[in-house]
Design an enzyme around this catalytic site. Structure first.
Site, PDB file in Angstrom:
ATOM      1  N   ARG A   1     -67.852 -31.444 -13.214  1.00  0.00           N
ATOM      2  CA  ARG A   1     -68.996 -32.357 -13.297  1.00  0.00           C
ATOM      3  C   ARG A   1     -68.851 -33.383 -12.181  1.00  0.00           C
ATOM      4  O   ARG A   1     -67.915 -34.185 -12.205  1.00  0.00           O
ATOM      5  CB  ARG A   1     -69.008 -33.022 -14.675  1.00  0.00           C
ATOM      6  CG  ARG A   1     -70.156 -33.976 -14.913  1.00  0.00           C
ATOM      7  CD  ARG A   1     -70.034 -34.628 -16.278  1.00  0.00           C
ATOM      8  NE  ARG A   1     -71.103 -35.578 -16.510  1.00  0.00           N
ATOM      9  CZ  ARG A   1     -71.106 -36.825 -16.068  1.00  0.00           C
ATOM     10  NH1 ARG A   1     -70.080 -37.282 -15.373  1.00  0.00           N
ATOM     11  NH2 ARG A   1     -72.122 -37.628 -16.329  1.00  0.00           N
TER      12      ARG A   1
ATOM     13  N   LYS B   1     -63.973 -41.299 -10.271  1.00  0.00           N
ATOM     14  CA  LYS B   1     -63.542 -42.160 -11.386  1.00  0.00           C
ATOM     15  C   LYS B   1     -62.442 -43.143 -10.990  1.00  0.00           C
ATOM     16  O   LYS B   1     -61.786 -42.991  -9.963  1.00  0.00           O
ATOM     17  CB  LYS B   1     -63.121 -41.290 -12.573  1.00  0.00           C
ATOM     18  CG  LYS B   1     -64.367 -40.743 -13.285  1.00  0.00           C
ATOM     19  CD  LYS B   1     -64.063 -40.147 -14.623  1.00  0.00           C
ATOM     20  CE  LYS B   1     -65.373 -39.767 -15.312  1.00  0.00           C
ATOM     21  NZ  LYS B   1     -65.159 -38.833 -16.411  1.00  0.00           N
TER      22      LYS B   1
HETATM   23  N1  HH2 Z   1     -67.868 -38.561 -17.622  1.00  0.00           N
HETATM   24  C1  HH2 Z   1     -68.902 -39.437 -17.691  1.00  0.00           C
HETATM   25  C2  HH2 Z   1     -70.042 -39.114 -18.424  1.00  0.00           C
HETATM   26  N2  HH2 Z   1     -70.157 -37.919 -19.053  1.00  0.00           N
HETATM   27  N3  HH2 Z   1     -69.260 -35.790 -19.593  1.00  0.00           N
HETATM   28  C3  HH2 Z   1     -68.261 -34.910 -19.522  1.00  0.00           C
HETATM   29  N4  HH2 Z   1     -68.359 -33.711 -20.134  1.00  0.00           N
HETATM   30  N5  HH2 Z   1     -67.097 -35.178 -18.828  1.00  0.00           N
HETATM   31  C4  HH2 Z   1     -66.919 -36.367 -18.194  1.00  0.00           C
HETATM   32  O1  HH2 Z   1     -65.835 -36.578 -17.608  1.00  0.00           O
HETATM   33  C5  HH2 Z   1     -67.971 -37.351 -18.245  1.00  0.00           C
HETATM   34  C6  HH2 Z   1     -69.153 -37.017 -18.973  1.00  0.00           C
HETATM   35  C7  HH2 Z   1     -68.818 -40.746 -16.973  1.00  0.00           C
HETATM   36  O2  HH2 Z   1     -69.273 -40.643 -15.660  1.00  0.00           O
HETATM   37  P1  HH2 Z   1     -70.760 -40.995 -15.127  1.00  0.00           P
HETATM   38  O3  HH2 Z   1     -71.811 -40.259 -15.866  1.00  0.00           O
HETATM   39  O4  HH2 Z   1     -70.785 -40.777 -13.665  1.00  0.00           O
HETATM   40  O5  HH2 Z   1     -70.931 -42.538 -15.366  1.00  0.00           O
HETATM   41  P2  HH2 Z   1     -71.568 -43.363 -16.561  1.00  0.00           P
HETATM   42  O6  HH2 Z   1     -70.879 -43.032 -17.830  1.00  0.00           O
HETATM   43  O7  HH2 Z   1     -71.351 -44.806 -16.129  1.00  0.00           O
HETATM   44  O8  HH2 Z   1     -73.029 -43.019 -16.641  1.00  0.00           O
END
Ligand code: HH2
Length: 268
Positions: free
Chosen positions: A246, A211
């Site tokens: 995660r 992040k």
């Molecule tokens: N962060 C993201 C998405 N879902 N769910 C939980 N429980 N905790 C988190 O920190 C979290 C989450 C954002 O990351 P990512 O899925 O890699 O990216 P994007 O939102 O661009 O799909």
């Protein structure tokens, strides 16, 4: 149940592999839109030590455009149906209708980054094994402006505790929402203050992988360069008692959680 696994493996945190079936996620957007590519990615993460796969069809990065429920379902349902036998699957969604349809094709866990803003989500959560409630403010479009807190650790905890009272799933997880309506300094403070969230007694998930607070701290604009920072955050989360991480990088994170568990179990 997710809890059985959590407690059955020497106290190590679970490794939750991220599978974004989106064109625009901040780190892996566009790579797993095709069902076969997504299934291959899930298989790979399980072989590398993932305990659970989190499938999302809507990017929640700052400024991401909203996706309608039909499109979200079109992206995630075939993938969830294809991988449900491989590992426990969560659906990463803010929409109760998407969560319900995902559970019907084999997902067992709901991962709701809005901690049940959708008024139908508590009822749908009754059909899941577990729900993860993550803290955020506003929407991905507005959240970067919503970072005024007197005490970010306490306010995040209290908000999640209020939302947890509404959940009807047999197991409820809390997640501080690293990077969601948080400055880099606030994300660091939430990791430092994680023991407060753990002390609630709910199992805690942390999503720090690649992040932007890591980029801001280390001067690394490209998410692909953030693995060492992600592993440092993973170790800090383990030390504080987080029960699930995660992550994008399953194999190295699995090594971190096993090492942290071995250190915790060592006799002084
Ligand atoms: N962060 C993201 C998405 N879902 N769910 C939980 N429980 N905790 C988190 O920190 C979290 C989450 C954002 O990351 P990512 O899925 O890699 O990216 P994007 O939102 O661009 O799909």
């Amino acid at each position: 149940m997710v809890r059985d696994q959590t407690e059955g493996k020497g106290g190590r945190a679970l490794v939750v592999g991220i599978l974004n079936v989106t064109p625009d996620s901040f780190s892996d957007g566009g790579r797993y839109l095709d069902v076969d590519a997504a299934v291959a990615r899930a298989r790979r993460m399980v072989s590398e030590g993932a305990d659970w796969i989190d499938v999302g069809g809507e990017s929640t990065r700052p400024g991401a455009p909203p996706v309608d429920a039909e499109e979200e379902c079109r992206r995630v349902l075939p993938v969830i149906a294809a991988i449900a036998e491989l590992a426990p699957v969560s659906v990463d969604t803010r929409k109760a209708v998407v969560a319900a349809r995902a559970l019907a094709v084999g997902a067992r866990i709901i991962n709701d980054v809005s901690a049940m803003d959708d008024p139908e989500m508590p009822a749908v959560s009754a059909d899941a094994d577990a729900i993860v409630l993550m803290h955020m403010r506003g929407t991905p479009a507005t959240m970067t402006r919503l970072t005024d807190y007197d005490d970010v650790v306490t306010e995040v905890r209290d908000h999640l505790l209020r939302r947890a009272e509404r959940a009807r799933a047999p197991q409820v997880w809390l997640d501080p929402g690293i990077g969601f309506a948080k400055t880099a300094a606030q994300s660091l403070a939430l990791l430092r203050g994680l023991p407060d969230l753990v002390a609630t007694g709910y199992p805690v998930m942390v999503g720090a992988s690649r992040k932007s607070f890591i980029g801001a701290t280390l001067g690394l604009p490209d998410p692909a360069d953030r693995l060492p920072g992600s592993l440092a955050a993973a170790a800090a989360a383990c030390m504080a008692g987080a029960r699930a991480l995660r992550v994008h990088d399953v194999r190295p994170t699995r090594q971190v959680v096993e090492m942290m568990a071995a250190i915790a179990a060592a006799r002084p």
